[in-house]
Design a protein around this motif. Structure first.
Motif: not given
Length: 218
Positions: A154-177
Motif C-alpha cells: 500500500x505504501x509503494x502504491x501510495x508513492x506511485x499514485x502521488x508521483x503520477x498525480x503530481x507529475x500530471x499536475x505539473x504538466x499544463x493539461x487540459x480537457x479529459x486529461x
C-alpha cells in the motif's frame, strides 16, 4: 627493546605501513561516492532547478512546465533506482539513509507547495500529504528502539499514485486529461490517509510488543 613479544604487540611483529590509516580512511570516504548515493545527490540538486522551472514565467507557461515535469520525472526515476541499487549491491551508507528520505520529501514537498501557490492544487491536499509524511517520520523515531516497520504494498502504491498525480499536475493539461489527473490525485490522497492510519496501527502494535518484551526480560 620493549620486552613485549611481537605476537602480543600485533601478531606479525611488523610495523604498520605508514599509509595504512590513510588508506582505510580513503576507502571509507570512497564508499560514500557509490552510484546509489550519487543518484540521491542528483535528486537533491534537482529540487531548486525544478522549482525554478515550475515557477518560470509566472508558472503558467506550458513549455517551462514541460521542462519542470522532465526534472520531476528524472527525480522520481532516480528515487526508484537508488534504493534498489543500494540494497542489491550492498551500497547502503549512513549518508544514504539520511539523504534519501530528505530528497524524496524535498522534491515532493516543493512540487505540492508550488502547485498550491500557483492555485492548481488545493492547499488542503498539500497539507494532508505533507502532514502525513511529517507525522510518519516522527512516528518512526517514536518506535525505532523496538524495530522498523517494513514498507508495504500500500505504501509503494501510495508513492506511485502521488508521483503520477503530481507529475500530471505539473504538466499544463487540459480537457479529459485534466479531469483524469483530478481522480488520480483523489486516489493518491485516499491511499495517503489509509496507509498512514495503517502505519500508526503497526507502530502501536510494535511498541506494545517491545514494551512487553522489556517487561518480561526484567
Amino acid at each position: 627493546m620493549t620486552g613485549v613479544p611481537a605476537s602480543a604487540a600485533g601478531g606479525t611483529g611488523r610495523r604498520p605501513a605508514p599509509g595504512a590509516k590513510l588508506g582505510v580512511a580513503a576507502v571509507n570516504q570512497a564508499s560514500l561516492w557509490n552510484i546509489a548515493n550519487i543518484l540521491t545527490m542528483i535528486r537533491l540538486v534537482l529540487v531548486p532547478g525544478f522549482v525554478f522551472l515550475l515557477l518560470a514565467e509566472g508558472g503558467y507557461d506550458p513549455a517551462w512546465r514541460a521542462w519542470a515535469w522532465a526534472a520531476f520525472a528524472v527525480a522520481m526515476i532516480t528515487d526508484i533506482f537508488d534504493g534498489h541499487l543500494a540494497r542489491t549491491y550492498n551500497l547502503v551508507t549512513d549518508f544514504g539513509k539520511i539523504a534519501d528520505p530528505i530528497a524524496d520529501k524535498a522534491i515532493m514537498g516543493s512540487a505540492l507547495i508550488c502547485l498550491s501557490w500557483l492555485g492548481d492544487l488545493p492547499w488542503w491536499v498539500t497539507g494532508v500529504i505533507l502532514g502525513r509524511e511529517l507525522g510518519i517520520t516522527l512516528l518512526r523515531f517514536w518506535v525505532i528502539r523496538y524495530g522498523v516497520i517494513p514498507a508495504s504494498r500500500g505504501g509503494k502504491l501510495k508513492t506511485l499514485a502521488q508521483g503520477t498525480a503530481v507529475g500530471m499536475y505539473v504538466l499544463a493539461l487540459t480537457g479529459p486529461l485534466a479531469t483524469l489527473r483530478f481522480w488520480v490525485m483523489a486516489l493518491a490522497v485516499v491511499l495517503t490517509v489509509v496507509t498512514g492510519l495503517d502505519y500508526i496501527r503497526q507502530a502501536v502494535v510494535l511498541r506494545r510488543k517491545g514494551l512487553a518484551a522489556e517487561a518480561a526480560a526484567r
